[in-house]
Design a protein around this motif. Structure first.
Motif, PDB file in Angstrom:
ATOM      1  N   THR A  76       7.916  -6.324  -8.203  1.00 34.18           N
ATOM      2  CA  THR A  76       7.644  -5.475  -9.403  1.00 34.18           C
ATOM      3  C   THR A  76       6.555  -6.228 -10.438  1.00 34.18           C
ATOM      4  O   THR A  76       5.786  -5.634 -10.969  1.00 34.18           O
ATOM      5  N   VAL A 132       3.007  -6.178  -8.898  1.00 32.14           N
ATOM      6  CA  VAL A 132       2.421  -4.989  -9.048  1.00 32.14           C
ATOM      7  C   VAL A 132       2.089  -4.846 -10.783  1.00 32.14           C
ATOM      8  O   VAL A 132       1.022  -4.238 -11.127  1.00 32.14           O
ATOM      9  N   VAL A 166       5.172   2.434 -13.453  1.00 35.25           N
ATOM     10  CA  VAL A 166       5.237   1.795 -12.126  1.00 35.25           C
ATOM     11  C   VAL A 166       6.752   1.498 -11.656  1.00 35.25           C
ATOM     12  O   VAL A 166       7.668   1.116 -12.576  1.00 35.25           O
ATOM     13  N   VAL A 196       8.897  -0.027  -8.392  1.00 37.00           N
ATOM     14  CA  VAL A 196       8.849  -0.709  -7.290  1.00 37.00           C
ATOM     15  C   VAL A 196      10.271  -0.808  -6.778  1.00 37.00           C
ATOM     16  O   VAL A 196      11.142  -1.433  -7.384  1.00 37.00           O
ATOM     17  N   VAL A 224       5.757   1.415  -3.788  1.00 38.14           N
ATOM     18  CA  VAL A 224       5.411   1.527  -5.063  1.00 38.14           C
ATOM     19  C   VAL A 224       4.998   3.007  -5.585  1.00 38.14           C
ATOM     20  O   VAL A 224       4.179   3.514  -4.855  1.00 38.14           O
ATOM     21  N   LEU A 273      -2.765  -3.631  -3.734  1.00 37.62           N
ATOM     22  CA  LEU A 273      -1.235  -3.876  -3.491  1.00 37.62           C
ATOM     23  C   LEU A 273      -0.975  -4.489  -2.232  1.00 37.62           C
ATOM     24  O   LEU A 273      -0.106  -5.226  -2.086  1.00 37.62           O
ATOM     25  N   LEU A 322       1.013  -8.169  -2.197  1.00 37.10           N
ATOM     26  CA  LEU A 322       2.440  -8.155  -1.525  1.00 37.10           C
ATOM     27  C   LEU A 322       2.550  -8.585  -0.321  1.00 37.10           C
ATOM     28  O   LEU A 322       3.694  -8.985  -0.024  1.00 37.10           O
ATOM     29  N   VAL A 334       3.451  -1.990   2.745  1.00 37.57           N
ATOM     30  CA  VAL A 334       3.479  -1.132   1.167  1.00 37.57           C
ATOM     31  C   VAL A 334       3.542   0.454   1.712  1.00 37.57           C
ATOM     32  O   VAL A 334       2.700   0.849   2.363  1.00 37.57           O
TER      33      VAL A 334
END
Length: 674
Positions: A231, A234, A269, A271, A280, A301, A305, A318
């Motif tokens: 989180t 992002v 946002v 997550v 996301v 992203l 990630l 993702v």
């Protein structure tokens, strides 16, 4: 530290591993003073978010603190609390035992950290209220600061030396036990404690043209859950990079930018992490973004990630949603990949690698005034072999680049170089552009720079630029030249002025070495300052791209809007750097020392201290590398070169000699989405 391919897991250097062993948390009644050595300068990263929960990562391992004991003094209570909060939230329940009943149960420290040489807890308390209230002072000398938004910055020097850090703890008697009433949100950690509970991680942004990814190194806390960490990563992508050195000095658009639209906020946002997949969900401005921006956000992203194994833990894919609706790329992110549903995996985005996969193992060098190339892949050199010697100019005088690397010889064999034409004039260093379209050479004494197009017998340009110390190509086929304290950029165009002096904000002094990352944004240099040579990191700010058909006006505008911005020092423990090269997306290799005491150091660009590599390289004066797929090559005095298959050595002489070896900067396989 990221790899040249799918990203190799970052590792802590030797200085961190040794401090872990020497300075792990000890008994609660002992002092929390730690070891020293945190660098007072480094690449400042920004982690622009605040932890959303304090759930513990089940894989976290650390020293286990104990709770408060009967009869402890106020100073003992403060020491015990500080020990318990070093690894927060891993031992949050233990830390809370030290708090007074008046402290809200949802208390938790944020990510703001002051790194000090040692944490000094005053053994004497100041008492009041009839002996039922006490104040204990905690102090230290600031080595570095890690802000509440995650930015890791160098120590701030006070007017009279090092800036002190201070915290005051107020305690009250609850029954017969002392408890803390004002636990600080900001933590004070020693260097080994910081190394134990924070780990490096890259955020990924785009260059100002939206073509390639640029890593922004940050530190993130261990001990938090995958969902919490994801989180915050992002949310850190919602704004442009925050480090000063990645911000523009002359242009409204910085060298590195985010694809997330302006006014994207944390509340837009969401997550969640379910097994190996991070979902996301974006709302607000991001949900209204254009198809191009959506594809770029997905790229950021996925690389942030999943680009580094274990950070965040175990995320392998993702799933991007807009207003709760899963998004699938309308076309493959990279040629040859297939978008099978909304699960976006790193393999689909390989062509976005900020350090592209190396396609050639050829390096270029000069010997006896003439230009040559050889191949030196890691696989070749492991067996004691290298490529045969190939001239860069054929008998007609045409520049011949991009050798096939099909024939090998023993590295130590004294290969007889094939004949070359007498023209061109003697050269002292050469460099080939990433795409293999251009060759640049410098005359002995650094008096002129000449550029040839591949296959051309006549130079496309010859410029008088006295005092040249380094030449490097960037991914756009712009040639960068260092001469004294001046940087000059040469553009390959058919008409008009094709070169210009580019402002740089390096510290005052002669530029001894220059190396440009494949992303074309980050540039590292060795600058001879009044206090000695130093490794500096900066960003190239190209400004807005020119028209598709360049002309004189385009070139003039390009030179006017381009600069090398503010700098940050790297590897301050490298005391006498003399040459450098990029090794991968996150590391430089730097030669340090002189004469028989020259050694090789790995220098992270995230601000960690450099690590000295095994052995010495007597007489080494230049270095080139090109990811783990290729060997390392050093140039030595007396027209000698040596080669190694990897960072650990061993080194072996290269027969037939040469000087100033230089691999090509790896080229991006295709133009990235824009």
């Amino acid at each position: 530290m990221a790899s040249a391919g799918a990203g190799r897991s970052r590792r802590w250097p030797a200085w961190v591993r040794s401090t872990w062993r020497a300075c792990l948390l000890v008994g609660l009644a002992t002092s929390v003073a730690g070891c020293v050595g945190m660098p007072n300068s480094g690449s400042p990263g920004t982690f622009s978010a605040t932890p959303q929960d304090t759930s513990q990562d089940s894989d976290f391992i650390g020293a286990v603190p104990a709770g408060p004991q009967p009869g402890w003094s106020p100073a003992d209570i403060v020491k015990g609390f500080l020990n318990a909060t070093v690894s927060y939230p891993a031992y949050s329940a233990t830390a809370e035992e030290y708090l007074a009943s008046s402290v809200p149960r949802d208390w938790a420290p944020n990510w703001s950290v002051t790194v000090v040489d040692q944490v000094l807890v005053s053994p004497e308390a100041t008492f009041s209220d009839g002996g039922r209230q006490a104040v204990v002072d905690v102090t230290g000398s600031v080595q570095a600061k890690f802000s509440g938004t995650g930015q890791y910055v160098g120590a701030q020097q006070g007017l009279h030396g090092t800036q002190p850090a201070n915290q005051q703890f107020t305690l009250v008697k609850q029954g017969k036990q002392w408890r803390i009433t004002n636990p600080p949100k900001n933590r004070m950690l020693t260097e080994p404690d910081f190394a134990q509970v924070y780990k490096p991680q890259d955020l990924y942004f785009f260059d100002s043209t939206g073509q390639v990814l640029v890593p922004d190194a940050v530190f993130v806390p261990t001990g938090t859950s995958s969902a919490s960490l994801a989180t915050n990563l992002v949310r850190a992508l919602l704004n442009n990079p925050q480090p000063k050195w990645l911000q523009s000095v002359v242009n409204p658009t910085p060298p590195a930018v985010t694809a997330f639209p302006l006014h994207s906020t944390a509340k837009n946002v969401s997550v969640t992490v379910d097994g190996p997949t991070a979902t996301v969900d974006l709302t607000g401005a991001a949900a209204s973004a254009s198809p191009v921006a959506r594809a770029q956000m997905a790229t950021q992203l996925v690389w942030t990630l999943t680009g580094q194994p274990g950070s965040p833990p175990d995320i392998q894919a993702v799933q991007l949603e807009f207003n709760g609706k899963p998004w699938t790329p309308p076309s493959p992110p990279c040629p040859g990949t297939i978008a099978q549903g909304p699960a976006l995996k790193q393999a689909m985005y390989g062509c976005k690698n900020p350090y592209p996969v190396v396609t050639s193992s050829a390096f270029y060098y000069v010997a006896n005034g003439q230009a040559w190339s050889r191949c030196a892949s890691e696989a070749q050199v492991t067996t004691g072999s290298v490529g045969q010697v190939v001239p860069l100019f054929d008998r007609t005088g045409a520049a011949t680049l991009n050798q096939s690397c099909t024939h090998s010889v023993q590295a130590s064999s004294q290969a007889v170089p094939p004949s070359q034409p007498r023209a061109p004039a003697p050269l002292s260093m050469v460099a080939v552009s990433p795409d293999g379209k251009y060759l640049a050479g410098v005359a002995p004494g650094g008096k002129t720079v000449t550029v040839w197009a591949a296959g051309a017998a006549k130079p496309s340009s010859t410029l008088s630029l006295p005092g040249v110390t380094a030449i490097r190509w960037d991914r756009r086929d712009y040639l960068w030249v260092a001469q004294g304290d001046i940087t000059t950029m040469i553009v390959q165009i058919d008409a008009g002025k094709n070169h210009g002096e580019i402002p740089n904000f390096f510290p005052a002094g002669k530029i001894l070495g220059l190396s440009i990352a494949p992303d074309g944004v980050r540039v590292a240099a060795i600058v001879q300052t009044d206090s000695g040579p130093a490794v500096e990191l900066a960003a190239i700010d190209i400004g807005k791209p020119g028209p598709s058909k360049p002309g004189p006006g385009w070139a003039a505008n390009l030179f006017t809007g381009t600069s090398i911005g503010s700098t940050v020092q790297l590897g301050p423990n490298v005391t006498n750097p003399i040459a450098l090269t990029w090794y991968d997306a996150d590391d430089l290799l730097v030669l340090d020392g002189a004469g028989d005491q020259t050694s090789l150091w790995e220098v992270p660009v995230d601000g960690q201290p450099a690590t000295k590599l095994p052995g010495v390289l007597p007489g080494a004066i230049s270095i080139t590398a090109n990811s783990t797929r290729n060997a390392l090559v050093v140039g030595l005095t007396r027209n000698r070169m040596e080669v190694s298959a990897g960072l650990e050595g061993p080194w072996q002489p290269l027969g037939s000699g040469g000087q100033n070896p230089a691999f090509q900067t790896p080229a991006f396989p295709v133009a990235a989405q824009s």
